[in-house]
Scaffold this motif. Structure first.
Motif: not given
Length: 510
Positions: A111-112, A114-115, A117-119, A121-122, A125, A141, A190
């Protein structure tokens, strides 16, 4: 002594920012001192940025800065004012960031990650031309990555190192290379995040090393435009000389900027301890600043003993001798207040000691050889009441001889922290094993054997871990036998370290 007692009381109360500890009369009574002694103690506490005396009917000594902010600033300021070089900074970051990614690959949950990876992506993008937003997302990040190490000591050191880097090397938004640098930085982030998500420690370490090498090359290019040499560049010189232009709109406070300029001018003028720098009116005019800004700069310089204030006729600022004592004390106090586990210190200490042995071997000279040999001789002759003290002497000496201010500073911090943990004196037979291990290590370092120095330091840390760490004392003889066996692994069988895949178990610096 009273200033130290006040700081310890603030830590014991949970560092409550905004709370009044008491007025002058109450504090005089609490600490049993005269008004003049209390005022000097408060002056020292105010210089440290920990608390300030508020005047008026509801006044008193008010807790000022959050603990972490004070410590990060103290560490970063000392490294800047002590003139940490670019080479030292990058070497230290490679050591600490390498440890960080290893801990993340071992500890982070799905879970950590995945969070995380969300950072990422922010960041990816967001518009490349919005530099301000890019910086904010990069910082978020970077903090999220460090937090996954679950090591507060490591996180604090990294934050201080990043702060020094930011103060030294900043590219203006309108610089022609800005867009290319943003793209390259995002690509590096990345690669690192993907390696961490995959649990691939080797690829993560490679990503860290490649990113630092790219930063080194960019620093060389930037310094060339400033007619400066990478090998000679220091945080002090770069920080002081880059303050004339505000490339980001988020420069350090004026007082801190001025402290760098004064310290750099002292170095460039070749002034020595005891030499006069100037009076307050003279220096305010020279640097074109207000008295308030000047005094803020002086407080920063005073706590690190870069300058001293002489009162009376003919007084003013005189040159001191840079001393990390304040930074070591405040950092140790914060770590105790934060109630970090011993393994937090031990993990960082272990990585730093391995690096210290390698760096010392790389730059060894005759005086260094003599110093290390003398330490081993003192260890051989030590009685039971001297063992723990002289054991730490070798690690302190290696850190000094490493030529890296970051390694030396944090070895001192770890030694200060270790003094607050109960440590058993080892039996004579085990002490002899420590001394033998140190003697072998010193021989390798003295001969300039970088690779062998690393191996023998790891072997010595195996003995430290087996005796002081979580490993069962029953495993001591096995660990000792393996240390004498050139084909032995680094950790004793069935120790917590080996069960976790070879990483050192928790313990404490000795």
């Amino acid at each position: 002594m009273i200033a130290y007692a006040i700081k310890r009381d603030i830590a014991a109360r949970g560092w409550p920012v905004g709370e009044v500890l008491g007025n002058q009369e109450e504090l005089m009574q609490r600490y049993g001192v005269s008004r003049s002694t209390l005022r000097e103690a408060i002056r020292q506490v105010e210089r440290h940025g920990i608390a300030h005396m508020r005047r008026g009917a509801h006044g008193g000594l008010v807790v000022q800065s959050p603990a972490r902010d004070s410590v990060v600033l103290a560490v970063a300021s000392y490294l800047e004012l002590a003139g940490v070089s670019l080479g030292e900074l990058f070497d230290a970051r490679e050591v600490v960031e390498g440890l960080m990614v290893g801990l993340i690959c071992e500890r982070a949950t799905d879970n950590e990650l995945m969070r995380l990876r969300d950072r990422l992506d922010d960041l990816l993008s967001s518009p490349e031309d919005d530099l301000e937003q890019d910086v904010v997302l990069e910082l978020k990040l970077r903090s999220a990555i460090a937090e996954l190490s679950r090591n507060g000591a490591l996180q604090l050191l990294l934050e201080a190192l990043y702060r020094v880097t930011s103060d030294m090397l900043t590219v203006a938004p309108g610089h022609p290379d800005t867009r290319a640098l943003v793209r390259e930085s995002r690509r590096e982030k990345r690669e690192l995040v993907e390696a961490l998500v995959a649990g691939d420690e080797i690829s993560a370490r490679v990503a860290v090393r490649d990113a630092l090498e790219r930063s080194r090359q960019q620093a060389r290019k930037l310094l060339k435009t400033r007619r400066a040499d990478f090998g000679q560049a220091s945080a002090l010189t770069l920080g002081a000389k880059s303050m004339a232009v505000d490339p980001t709109g988020v420069l350090p406070k004026l007082g801190h900027r001025l402290s760098l300029r004064i310290a750099n001018d002292v170095v460039e003028a070749g002034l020595e301890a005891g030499d006069r720098v100037g009076s307050e009116p003279e220096l305010c005019e020279r640097y074109d600043v207000s008295r308030a800004v000047f005094r803020e700069a002086v407080r920063t310089l005073e706590v690190h003993d870069i300058v001293q204030v002489r009162r009376g006729l003919g007084g003013g600022l005189t040159v001191g001798r840079p001393d990390p004592a304040y930074t070591v004390e405040l950092t140790s106090l914060y770590f105790q207040y934060a109630r970090l586990k011993p393994r937090h210190f031990y993990e960082l200490w272990r990585a730093i000691q391995v690096a210290a042995a390698q760096f010392a071997a790389r730059r060894m000279n005759e005086s260094g050889r003599a110093e290390l040999t003398a330490v081993v001789e003192r260890q051989k002759a030590a009685g039971s009441d001297e063992m723990l003290t002289v054991h730490g002497e070798l690690h302190s000496a290696l850190s000094r001889l490493s030529g890296n201010h970051v390694i030396e500073l944090f070895t001192s911090v770890m030694a200060e922290i270790a003094a607050h943990y109960p440590t058993e004196v080892p039996p004579a037979g085990i002490w002899q094993a420590f001394v033998k291990s140190h003697a072998e290590l010193v021989e390798a370092v003295s001969d300039g054997g970088v690779a062998l120095a690393r191996r023998l330091m790891l072997r010595h840390l195996q003995l430290v871990d087996a005796w002081y760490g979580e490993s069962s004392r029953r495993e001591w003889l096995t660990a000792l036998a393996e240390a004498d066996d050139p084909s032995a692994a680094v950790h004793p069988p069935d120790s917590p370290a080996r069960r976790r895949g070879g990483r050192a178990s928790s313990g404490q610096p000795t």
